[in-house]
Design a protein around this motif. Structure first.
Motif, PDB file in Angstrom:
ATOM      1  N   ALA A  34      41.340  29.526  55.842  1.00 10.15           N
ATOM      2  CA  ALA A  34      41.103  30.010  57.208  1.00 10.15           C
ATOM      3  C   ALA A  34      40.751  28.854  58.144  1.00 10.15           C
ATOM      4  O   ALA A  34      41.214  28.794  59.290  1.00 10.15           O
ATOM      5  CB  ALA A  34      39.996  31.052  57.198  1.00 10.15           C
ATOM      6  N   TRP A  37      44.133  26.914  58.682  1.00 14.49           N
ATOM      7  CA  TRP A  37      45.307  27.627  59.181  1.00 14.49           C
ATOM      8  C   TRP A  37      45.059  28.329  60.523  1.00 14.49           C
ATOM      9  O   TRP A  37      45.928  28.329  61.410  1.00 14.49           O
ATOM     10  CB  TRP A  37      45.771  28.625  58.130  1.00 14.49           C
ATOM     11  CG  TRP A  37      47.160  29.154  58.352  1.00 14.49           C
ATOM     12  CD1 TRP A  37      48.098  28.657  59.217  1.00 14.49           C
ATOM     13  CD2 TRP A  37      47.752  30.267  57.710  1.00 14.49           C
ATOM     14  NE1 TRP A  37      49.240  29.398  59.138  1.00 14.49           N
ATOM     15  CE2 TRP A  37      49.063  30.385  58.226  1.00 14.49           C
ATOM     16  CE3 TRP A  37      47.317  31.168  56.747  1.00 14.49           C
ATOM     17  CZ2 TRP A  37      49.936  31.392  57.803  1.00 14.49           C
ATOM     18  CZ3 TRP A  37      48.185  32.155  56.318  1.00 14.49           C
ATOM     19  CH2 TRP A  37      49.480  32.262  56.843  1.00 14.49           C
ATOM     20  N   ILE A  38      43.875  28.947  60.678  1.00 12.33           N
ATOM     21  CA  ILE A  38      43.645  29.743  61.899  1.00 12.33           C
ATOM     22  C   ILE A  38      43.751  28.892  63.171  1.00 12.33           C
ATOM     23  O   ILE A  38      44.454  29.278  64.117  1.00 12.33           O
ATOM     24  CB  ILE A  38      42.304  30.525  61.813  1.00 12.33           C
ATOM     25  CG1 ILE A  38      42.454  31.657  60.805  1.00 12.33           C
ATOM     26  CG2 ILE A  38      41.909  31.092  63.185  1.00 12.33           C
ATOM     27  CD1 ILE A  38      41.211  32.474  60.559  1.00 12.33           C
ATOM     28  N   ALA A  41      47.435  28.172  63.687  1.00  9.80           N
ATOM     29  CA  ALA A  41      48.174  29.393  64.046  1.00  9.80           C
ATOM     30  C   ALA A  41      47.855  29.790  65.490  1.00  9.80           C
ATOM     31  O   ALA A  41      48.729  30.271  66.214  1.00  9.80           O
ATOM     32  CB  ALA A  41      47.809  30.526  63.090  1.00  9.80           C
ATOM     33  N   LEU A  42      46.611  29.557  65.874  1.00  6.84           N
ATOM     34  CA  LEU A  42      46.205  29.875  67.253  1.00  6.84           C
ATOM     35  C   LEU A  42      46.953  28.977  68.247  1.00  6.84           C
ATOM     36  O   LEU A  42      47.458  29.456  69.277  1.00  6.84           O
ATOM     37  CB  LEU A  42      44.697  29.689  67.392  1.00  6.84           C
ATOM     38  CG  LEU A  42      44.012  30.357  68.574  1.00  6.84           C
ATOM     39  CD1 LEU A  42      44.222  31.857  68.560  1.00  6.84           C
ATOM     40  CD2 LEU A  42      42.525  30.039  68.570  1.00  6.84           C
ATOM     41  N   VAL A 103      45.197  36.643  66.024  1.00  8.32           N
ATOM     42  CA  VAL A 103      45.665  35.549  65.156  1.00  8.32           C
ATOM     43  C   VAL A 103      44.882  35.503  63.837  1.00  8.32           C
ATOM     44  O   VAL A 103      45.500  35.464  62.759  1.00  8.32           O
ATOM     45  CB  VAL A 103      45.639  34.193  65.903  1.00  8.32           C
ATOM     46  CG1 VAL A 103      45.825  33.026  64.950  1.00  8.32           C
ATOM     47  CG2 VAL A 103      46.740  34.163  66.954  1.00  8.32           C
ATOM     48  N   PRO A 104      43.525  35.532  63.848  1.00 12.62           N
ATOM     49  CA  PRO A 104      42.823  35.558  62.547  1.00 12.62           C
ATOM     50  C   PRO A 104      43.197  36.776  61.712  1.00 12.62           C
ATOM     51  O   PRO A 104      43.362  36.673  60.487  1.00 12.62           O
ATOM     52  CB  PRO A 104      41.344  35.597  62.924  1.00 12.62           C
ATOM     53  CG  PRO A 104      41.287  35.015  64.291  1.00 12.62           C
ATOM     54  CD  PRO A 104      42.557  35.424  64.964  1.00 12.62           C
ATOM     55  N   VAL A 107      46.536  36.065  60.190  1.00 13.17           N
ATOM     56  CA  VAL A 107      46.434  35.097  59.084  1.00 13.17           C
ATOM     57  C   VAL A 107      45.946  35.802  57.815  1.00 13.17           C
ATOM     58  O   VAL A 107      46.547  35.656  56.737  1.00 13.17           O
ATOM     59  CB  VAL A 107      45.484  33.939  59.473  1.00 13.17           C
ATOM     60  CG1 VAL A 107      45.033  33.159  58.259  1.00 13.17           C
ATOM     61  CG2 VAL A 107      46.174  33.014  60.473  1.00 13.17           C
ATOM     62  N   LEU A 108      44.891  36.594  57.949  1.00 14.48           N
ATOM     63  CA  LEU A 108      44.360  37.306  56.774  1.00 14.48           C
ATOM     64  C   LEU A 108      45.367  38.333  56.262  1.00 14.48           C
ATOM     65  O   LEU A 108      45.522  38.511  55.049  1.00 14.48           O
ATOM     66  CB  LEU A 108      43.037  37.992  57.123  1.00 14.48           C
ATOM     67  CG  LEU A 108      41.860  37.054  57.371  1.00 14.48           C
ATOM     68  CD1 LEU A 108      40.614  37.834  57.766  1.00 14.48           C
ATOM     69  CD2 LEU A 108      41.560  36.207  56.132  1.00 14.48           C
ATOM     70  N   TRP A 111      48.070  36.547  54.339  1.00 12.67           N
ATOM     71  CA  TRP A 111      47.557  36.142  53.020  1.00 12.67           C
ATOM     72  C   TRP A 111      47.581  37.330  52.047  1.00 12.67           C
ATOM     73  O   TRP A 111      48.094  37.216  50.915  1.00 12.67           O
ATOM     74  CB  TRP A 111      46.143  35.592  53.195  1.00 12.67           C
ATOM     75  CG  TRP A 111      45.338  35.440  51.946  1.00 12.67           C
ATOM     76  CD1 TRP A 111      45.608  34.616  50.900  1.00 12.67           C
ATOM     77  CD2 TRP A 111      44.131  36.134  51.616  1.00 12.67           C
ATOM     78  NE1 TRP A 111      44.643  34.754  49.936  1.00 12.67           N
ATOM     79  CE2 TRP A 111      43.723  35.671  50.349  1.00 12.67           C
ATOM     80  CE3 TRP A 111      43.348  37.083  52.258  1.00 12.67           C
ATOM     81  CZ2 TRP A 111      42.576  36.139  49.712  1.00 12.67           C
ATOM     82  CZ3 TRP A 111      42.205  37.551  51.637  1.00 12.67           C
ATOM     83  CH2 TRP A 111      41.834  37.087  50.382  1.00 12.67           C
ATOM     84  N   ARG A 146      46.805  27.161  52.397  1.00 10.90           N
ATOM     85  CA  ARG A 146      46.036  26.084  53.059  1.00 10.90           C
ATOM     86  C   ARG A 146      46.919  24.840  53.180  1.00 10.90           C
ATOM     87  O   ARG A 146      46.963  24.207  54.246  1.00 10.90           O
ATOM     88  CB  ARG A 146      44.786  25.736  52.256  1.00 10.90           C
ATOM     89  CG  ARG A 146      44.017  24.570  52.841  1.00 10.90           C
ATOM     90  CD  ARG A 146      42.707  24.380  52.130  1.00 10.90           C
ATOM     91  NE  ARG A 146      42.839  23.799  50.803  1.00 10.90           N
ATOM     92  CZ  ARG A 146      42.758  22.494  50.542  1.00 10.90           C
ATOM     93  NH1 ARG A 146      42.575  21.636  51.518  1.00 10.90           N
ATOM     94  NH2 ARG A 146      42.853  22.054  49.303  1.00 10.90           N
ATOM     95  N   THR A 152      52.858  24.505  59.663  1.00 10.95           N
ATOM     96  CA  THR A 152      52.593  25.054  61.008  1.00 10.95           C
ATOM     97  C   THR A 152      52.375  23.912  61.983  1.00 10.95           C
ATOM     98  O   THR A 152      52.837  23.946  63.129  1.00 10.95           O
ATOM     99  CB  THR A 152      51.346  25.970  60.980  1.00 10.95           C
ATOM    100  OG1 THR A 152      51.497  26.915  59.924  1.00 10.95           O
ATOM    101  CG2 THR A 152      51.163  26.697  62.294  1.00 10.95           C
TER     102      THR A 152
END
Lengths: 227, 124
Positions: A34, A37-38, A41-42, A103-104, A107-108, A111, A146, A152
């Protein structure tokens, strides 16, 4: 990690050796994933929204090649009238709070989604003989994703003018490799042959890709063309 | 110690999603359709799933079975799975692993490929 993403680079270039250490606890692996990646991704989501809004504004201001439309048998005045009725685009600042939530969650969700489908694919291929359970797949996915977040970061290059277009095919190939890369983590953590892990991710893509990924690809292509 | 009934929670969310999808049915026409079918001309294993979901949202079980019999069958089994999960969660029993039997895996393969063949032959 003295140089950011150095360990991810090593893992991606030597995937067979990347997951040979003792696995971290699931919570630690998830936290690391997290944390890396977060934010990326954001950034990616922000740039995508910014470009989409720009494309929309260009469309509103008559950015369509009306001459081309006329040759295709479409009445340009009708299209122009239609474009004038479109509401103005939202400012990016209004989208930001939504992105901070979505976005979070995305991501979750990704996953979990990968873990469920890859675990099922691995089972279909007889790769779960070590009986390590779904929790092991969750851990393997968190570790792999990760490292795959480096993709990304590289993918942000696609937003550069001109270079982005030139890099579209190499970036597509990189996406393909990063998809398969999860298979190495799955195989290592479930203690099965690497081909089973890789094939599990392919089965995932085949089962899902026929429909959902195909739709997503169409939408991405439409967005890219529109921008 | 009791555990979280993830399957039951997921089923409730799926039910909610199906209900919402029926409300969004007018937008379904905007979807570009199955890319696999567009490229190959043959239905994929998941072709008909959106129409099946919309039919379920309307409570049209006959239509749902027509569009995707396997998905409709699984939807029919969902309450059983919810009860099974709630009972096990209440007793604090962990989820069992997927069966190791080769036959179980072959059956799953047959289900996936059979569904695909069924949808492709019917031209869904």
């Amino acid at each position: 990690m003295l140089i950011p993403f150095l360990d991810s680079w090593r893992a991606l270039t030597h995937p067979r050796e990347a997951f040979q250490d003792l696995p971290p606890p699931l919570g630690v692996a998830l936290g690391r994933m997290a944390a890396v990646w977060i934010p990326l991704a954001l950034g990616n989501a922000l740039l995508t929204c910014w470009r989409a809004l720009q494309g929309y504004e260009a469309l509103r201001k008559g950015g369509l090649p009306l001459d081309l439309l006329a040759t295709a048998g479409v009445d340009p005045t009708v299209v122009e009238d239609l474009l004038k009725t479109l509401p103005p685009a939202l400012p990016l600042t209004r989208l930001l709070p939504w992105l901070l939530v979505l976005v979070p969650l995305g991501v979750l969700g990704t996953w979990l989604h990968h873990a469920v489908w890859d675990h099922t694919g691995l089972w279909l291929l007889g790769g779960l003989k070590a009986k390590r359970g779904f929790r092991t797949s969750l851990l393997a996915e968190a570790e792999a994703l990760r490292h795959a977040a480096l993709g990304t970061l590289v993918g942000l290059l696609s937003f550069l003018p001109l270079l982005g277009g030139l890099l579209s095919i190499p970036l597509l190939l990189l996406d393909g490799y990063l998809w398969l890369f999860r298979g190495f983590a799955l195989a290592a953590r479930h203690d099965c042959e690497p081909w089973r892990g890789l094939a599990a991710t392919v089965i995932h893509a085949m089962l899902l890709g026929c429909c959902a990924l195909g739709l997503l690809t169409c939408l991405v292509i439409l967005l890219r063309v529109g921008a | 110690m009791r555990r979280v009934p993830w399957l039951a929670l997921g089923s409730v969310l799926a039910g909610l999603g199906i209900w919402v999808s029926a409300r969004l049915a007018p937008l379904a026409g905007l979807l570009p359709g199955c890319a696999f079918k567009q490229f190959t001309g043959y239905a994929c294993a998941t072709c008909g799933l959106t129409r099946c979901t919309l039919a379920l949202g309307r409570g049209d079980w006959r239509g749902a079975f027509h569009w995707h019999p396997v998905a409709a069958g699984l939807a029919l089994l969902l309450p059983v799975a919810v009860l099974w999960d709630l009972r096990r969660a209440w007793r604090g029993e962990a989820y069992p692993g997927l069966p190791e039997s080769r036959w179980a895996r072959l059956a799953a393969w047959a289900l996936v490929l059979g569904t695909w063949a069924l949808q492709a032959v019917r031209g869904i």
